[in-house]
Write a protein that holds these residues in place. Sequence first.
Motif, mmCIF file in Angstrom:
data_model
loop_
_atom_site.group_PDB
_atom_site.id
_atom_site.type_symbol
_atom_site.label_atom_id
_atom_site.label_comp_id
_atom_site.label_asym_id
_atom_site.label_seq_id
_atom_site.Cartn_x
_atom_site.Cartn_y
_atom_site.Cartn_z
ATOM 1 N N GLY A 1 0.860 -1.237 0.004
ATOM 2 C CA GLY A 1 -0.082 0.075 0.065
ATOM 3 C C GLY A 1 0.876 1.163 0.106
ATOM 4 N N ASN A 2 0.430 2.278 0.783
ATOM 5 C CA ASN A 2 1.171 3.400 0.966
ATOM 6 C C ASN A 2 0.977 4.203 2.172
ATOM 7 N N TYR A 3 1.833 3.546 3.003
ATOM 8 C CA TYR A 3 1.661 4.225 4.451
ATOM 9 C C TYR A 3 2.112 5.554 4.543
ATOM 10 N N TYR B 1 -9.877 3.645 1.203
ATOM 11 C CA TYR B 1 -8.567 4.196 1.228
ATOM 12 C C TYR B 1 -7.549 3.339 2.071
ATOM 13 N N PHE B 2 -8.225 2.535 3.177
ATOM 14 C CA PHE B 2 -7.580 1.678 4.098
ATOM 15 C C PHE B 2 -7.452 0.469 3.301
ATOM 16 N N LYS B 3 -8.112 0.047 2.250
ATOM 17 C CA LYS B 3 -7.967 -1.377 1.618
ATOM 18 C C LYS B 3 -6.865 -1.081 0.577
ATOM 19 N N THR B 4 -6.658 0.115 0.195
ATOM 20 C CA THR B 4 -5.511 0.698 -0.873
ATOM 21 C C THR B 4 -4.155 0.989 -0.103
ATOM 22 N N THR C 1 -4.516 -3.851 6.775
ATOM 23 C CA THR C 1 -6.043 -3.853 6.130
ATOM 24 C C THR C 1 -5.735 -4.809 4.792
ATOM 25 N N ILE C 2 -4.906 -4.307 4.054
ATOM 26 C CA ILE C 2 -4.554 -5.153 2.807
ATOM 27 C C ILE C 2 -3.929 -6.585 2.941
ATOM 28 N N ALA C 3 -3.275 -6.809 4.075
ATOM 29 C CA ALA C 3 -3.086 -8.347 4.363
ATOM 30 C C ALA C 3 -4.231 -9.078 4.652
ATOM 31 N N VAL C 4 -5.056 -8.602 5.375
ATOM 32 C CA VAL C 4 -6.246 -9.466 5.617
ATOM 33 C C VAL C 4 -7.113 -9.665 4.316
#
Length: 278
Positions: free
Chosen positions: A26-28, A222-225, A230-233
């Motif tokens: 993602g893009n922390y 936004y969080f899924k991206t 969140t992406i990992a789950v």
Amino acid sequence: MNNSSSATVEADRELKAKHRAMWAQGNYTAVATEVIPSLGPILVEASGVSEHDHVLDVAAGTGNASLPAAITGAGVTASDLTPELLESGRRLAAAQGLSLDWVLADAEALPFGDQTFDVVLSCVGVMFAPHHQEAANELARVCRTEGRIGLINWTPDGFIGRMFATMKPYAPAPPPGAQPPPLWGRPDHLESLFYGQVGDWQTERRVLHVDRFQDPEDFLSYFKTNYGPTIAVYKSLADTPERADALDEELMSLAADFGFGSDAGMDWEYLLATGRRS
């Protein structure tokens, strides 16, 4: 080294590799600069960082606390497990004309000597180290006697803590011994972790008002991206789309419970904690 010890070391390597990969997704940088940018300066001010201090930021990410600490004139070292986050932090620092050290490091095995730093910070970072006691021991070890430790952690009952609790049944089981990150947002847990090492704790529950999102759907997208955990789950649910859909609904319902009134904002609770090395 016996077989049991070798297996433990290898399991820890694999776990840390998974953590690195998770936070590299993602893009922390976007999350840190667009959603929670005010937390770092709050922590730096509360910890009394000044130009005379030698500061370590543990699990620094892209420098949410490191950069404002450097602005004070302090000598700052930013450490993190994920190379991609450190590289992003370097770019952010360069854009602001700031000079600080960026060190690849595991919060549970910091590569610094005992009592090296005047101030040790972590802004919603060290809480994600899987073994809490090991991480707490390291923060205390590298802080000089009478030095300060400053932490900002999401609370279990706040939005981010509830978000992790919501995702937990959908995520792969954590390895043995790993503890939930939001426990760091409980004063009693902190005091237990640092017992005999850090005292004079000052803790305060505060709320971060987040107005980045227009509605629950916007938050979820936004969080899924952008947000690695969140992406990992959701990646783990790739073969069970019905479970991914169910998680969508639960997370949007949770987001709705925490805001999106007339100002389209959300309130996220965190614990601000400062203590002094014994």
